[in-house]
Design a protein around this motif. Structure first.
Motif, PDB file in Angstrom:
ATOM      1  N   TYR A  49      12.566  72.230  19.114  1.00 50.13           N
ATOM      2  CA  TYR A  49      11.544  71.015  18.670  1.00 50.13           C
ATOM      3  C   TYR A  49      12.760  69.928  17.873  1.00 50.13           C
ATOM      4  CZ  TYR A  49       8.040  74.775  17.864  1.00 50.13           C
ATOM      5  OH  TYR A  49       7.350  75.573  18.102  1.00 50.13           O
ATOM      6  N   ALA A  50      13.655  70.354  17.576  1.00 52.32           N
ATOM      7  CA  ALA A  50      14.536  69.070  17.201  1.00 52.32           C
ATOM      8  C   ALA A  50      15.124  68.521  18.194  1.00 52.32           C
ATOM      9  CB  ALA A  50      15.763  69.771  16.086  1.00 52.32           C
ATOM     10  N   ILE A  51      15.354  69.127  19.220  1.00 50.53           N
ATOM     11  CA  ILE A  51      16.231  68.505  20.573  1.00 50.53           C
ATOM     12  C   ILE A  51      15.036  67.449  21.125  1.00 50.53           C
ATOM     13  CG2 ILE A  51      16.620  69.145  23.037  1.00 50.53           C
ATOM     14  CD1 ILE A  51      17.737  71.770  22.050  1.00 50.53           C
ATOM     15  N   GLY A  52      13.730  67.942  20.996  1.00 46.56           N
ATOM     16  CA  GLY A  52      12.762  67.073  21.546  1.00 46.56           C
ATOM     17  C   GLY A  52      12.586  65.827  20.835  1.00 46.56           C
ATOM     18  N   ILE A  97       5.997  67.314  16.937  1.00 44.08           N
ATOM     19  CA  ILE A  97       6.404  68.282  18.079  1.00 44.08           C
ATOM     20  C   ILE A  97       5.517  69.720  17.562  1.00 44.08           C
ATOM     21  CG2 ILE A  97       8.100  69.314  19.357  1.00 44.08           C
ATOM     22  CD1 ILE A  97       8.442  66.502  19.290  1.00 44.08           C
ATOM     23  N   ILE A  98       4.482  70.010  18.075  1.00 47.26           N
ATOM     24  CA  ILE A  98       3.709  70.948  17.612  1.00 47.26           C
ATOM     25  C   ILE A  98       3.696  72.358  18.490  1.00 47.26           C
ATOM     26  CG2 ILE A  98       1.252  71.595  16.921  1.00 47.26           C
ATOM     27  CD1 ILE A  98       2.635  69.336  15.030  1.00 47.26           C
ATOM     28  N   THR A  99       3.551  73.346  17.901  1.00 49.18           N
ATOM     29  CA  THR A  99       3.243  74.546  19.020  1.00 49.18           C
ATOM     30  C   THR A  99       2.173  74.696  19.564  1.00 49.18           C
ATOM     31  OG1 THR A  99       4.995  75.776  17.130  1.00 49.18           O
ATOM     32  CG2 THR A  99       3.677  77.093  18.764  1.00 49.18           C
ATOM     33  N   ASN A 100       2.017  75.010  20.871  1.00 50.53           N
ATOM     34  CA  ASN A 100       0.687  75.185  21.587  1.00 50.53           C
ATOM     35  C   ASN A 100      -0.321  75.762  20.928  1.00 50.53           C
ATOM     36  OD1 ASN A 100      -0.755  74.974  24.346  1.00 50.53           O
ATOM     37  ND2 ASN A 100      -0.900  77.059  23.755  1.00 50.53           N
ATOM     38  N   ALA A 272      11.843  61.928  27.538  1.00 50.63           N
ATOM     39  CA  ALA A 272      12.217  62.948  26.336  1.00 50.63           C
ATOM     40  C   ALA A 272      11.908  64.151  27.024  1.00 50.63           C
ATOM     41  CB  ALA A 272      11.872  62.433  25.217  1.00 50.63           C
ATOM     42  N   THR A 273      10.625  64.421  27.452  1.00 45.22           N
ATOM     43  CA  THR A 273      10.251  65.854  27.707  1.00 45.22           C
ATOM     44  C   THR A 273      11.315  66.458  28.857  1.00 45.22           C
ATOM     45  OG1 THR A 273       7.931  65.316  27.195  1.00 45.22           O
ATOM     46  CG2 THR A 273       8.205  67.149  28.871  1.00 45.22           C
ATOM     47  N   LEU A 274      11.354  65.864  29.974  1.00 43.00           N
ATOM     48  CA  LEU A 274      12.107  66.411  31.123  1.00 43.00           C
ATOM     49  C   LEU A 274      13.680  66.694  30.555  1.00 43.00           C
ATOM     50  CD1 LEU A 274      11.361  63.977  33.922  1.00 43.00           C
ATOM     51  CD2 LEU A 274      10.550  66.352  33.581  1.00 43.00           C
ATOM     52  N   GLN A 275      14.203  65.626  29.602  1.00 40.57           N
ATOM     53  CA  GLN A 275      15.579  66.098  28.807  1.00 40.57           C
ATOM     54  C   GLN A 275      15.490  67.064  27.867  1.00 40.57           C
ATOM     55  OE1 GLN A 275      16.631  62.486  26.854  1.00 40.57           O
ATOM     56  NE2 GLN A 275      16.836  61.217  28.745  1.00 40.57           N
ATOM     57  N   GLN A 276      14.447  67.300  27.361  1.00 39.10           N
ATOM     58  CA  GLN A 276      14.355  68.532  26.408  1.00 39.10           C
ATOM     59  C   GLN A 276      14.337  69.752  26.961  1.00 39.10           C
ATOM     60  OE1 GLN A 276      11.517  70.580  25.697  1.00 39.10           O
ATOM     61  NE2 GLN A 276      12.328  71.447  23.837  1.00 39.10           N
ATOM     62  N   ARG A 277      13.476  69.606  28.076  1.00 36.81           N
ATOM     63  CA  ARG A 277      13.415  71.116  28.935  1.00 36.81           C
ATOM     64  C   ARG A 277      14.651  71.374  29.346  1.00 36.81           C
ATOM     65  NH1 ARG A 277       8.014  69.720  32.966  1.00 36.81           N
ATOM     66  NH2 ARG A 277       6.391  70.067  31.187  1.00 36.81           N
TER      67      ARG A 277
END
Length: 335
Positions: A49-52, A97-100, A272-277
């Protein structure tokens, strides 16, 4: 005489206001817009979450040349996940950043992502979420006032507890597992013979410490970042659910930005999503090694077929919902 002084004071105040114009917030006075983004886990280097959140902050501020500032609030400083989502709908919280599984409490169609053993690996999940299924989910959530900027990665969820290792569904029987307040997770553990205990994240660590619950299900990086290895003995690599974590913003907050900044924020979310993954996946092996080093007893699952058989009724139940067609789309796309 007093009236004369009062009149003069009023005139002076009016003149000063006319010169200064309407009062501005500090962010407006500095010529910046501010987006406050929260999440409930730690701000540790390996926390997904923090990374994202950090990636989103960097990309937004880069893309807008500092015109939009992203402020970060970890450790449920903006409230639990459900509270943050409700705040986004009403415009009192900017983003998170929220859990599905918690997003699914607001838009039930997101439950499709939590169906156990739906995805065999991250690549399948990315293909589904970046395609038509993800687009439909984002459309449904936006209708409720929340904009999806990216489907980030929490990693596959595994079972940890203080009773016994899990190798077969029988090992789940009678064990009290904290689950998210989501019907899919409640049904999943009950169907495996466990005792599902719905509980907010902020209460969970203490509940395990005190023995109120025996364990929980959680991604590897979140175990390490939040030091669950200090209070649980067994880690079983069930990989039962791919944990999508949504980068989401309040539609009201996004709509307040001028069109160029709005577009930049949306584009920054995708980047940011691609980087976080990539970063979240890269640290998985090291994380597992650290958990073993810190005393957790780790076991893999030899055969997932009995688990799949136990949870089959969840699929049929979802197919009967108004989002049922999304399941067949997801299964087709994941091949």
């Amino acid at each position: 005489m007093k009236r004369r002084h009062l009149a003069f004071a009023s005139f002076a105040a009016a003149a000063l206001f006319a010169c200064l114009g309407p009062l501005q917030s500090p962010a407006q006075a500095q010529g910046k817009a501010v987006l406050k983004v929260g999440w409930t886990t730690s701000d540790g280097a390996g926390d997904p979450y923090a990374i994202g959140a950090r990636a989103f902050k960097a990309e937004v501020e880069k893309a807008t040349k500092g015109a939009v500032e992203v402020q970060l609030f970890p450790n449920h400083q903006l409230g639990d996940e459900r509270q943050m989502l409700e705040g986004m709908r009403f415009g009192t919280v900017d983003g998170g950043i929220i859990t599905n599984a918690v997003i699914a409490q607001v838009e039930p169609a997101f439950q499709v992502n939590d169906l156990p053993f739906l995805f065999a690996n991250q690549a399948q999940a990315h293909k589904v979420l970046d395609g038509s299924v993800g687009a439909e989910l984002a459309k449904r959530l936006e209708a409720k006032g929340i904009v999806t900027l990216g489907f980030m990665e929490g990693g596959f969820r595994n079972m940890i507890n203080n009773k016994r290792p899990v190798a077969t569904p029988a090992d789940v029987t009678g064990v009290k597992y904290r689950v998210m307040q989501n019907p899919v997770f409640i049904d999943m553990f009950n169907s495996l013979g466990g005792s599902a205990v719905p509980m907010a994240w902020g209460e969970t660590f203490t509940a395990v410490q005190q023995g109120t619950i025996d364990g929980l299900e959680i991604p590897l990086a979140v175990i390490e970042a939040n030091k669950y290895y200090e209070i649980t003995k067994y880690l079983s690599l069930t990989n039962h659910t791919y944990s999508m974590i949504g980068l989401v913003l309040s539609k009201r907050a996004l709509d307040k930005l001028p069109p160029d900044q709005r577009a930049a924020v949306v584009a920054a979310g995708r980047t940011a999503t691609l980087q976080q993954r990539q970063q979240a996946a890269a640290g998985e092996k090291a994380t597992l090694a650290n958990l073993e080093k810190n005393g957790m007893k780790v076991n893999a699952i030899g055969d997932v077929a009995p688990f799949r058989q136990s949870v089959a009724p969840l699929y049929e139940k979802f197919r009967k919902s108004d989002a049922g067609p999304l399941l067949d789309q997801a299964l087709a796309a994941a091949k």
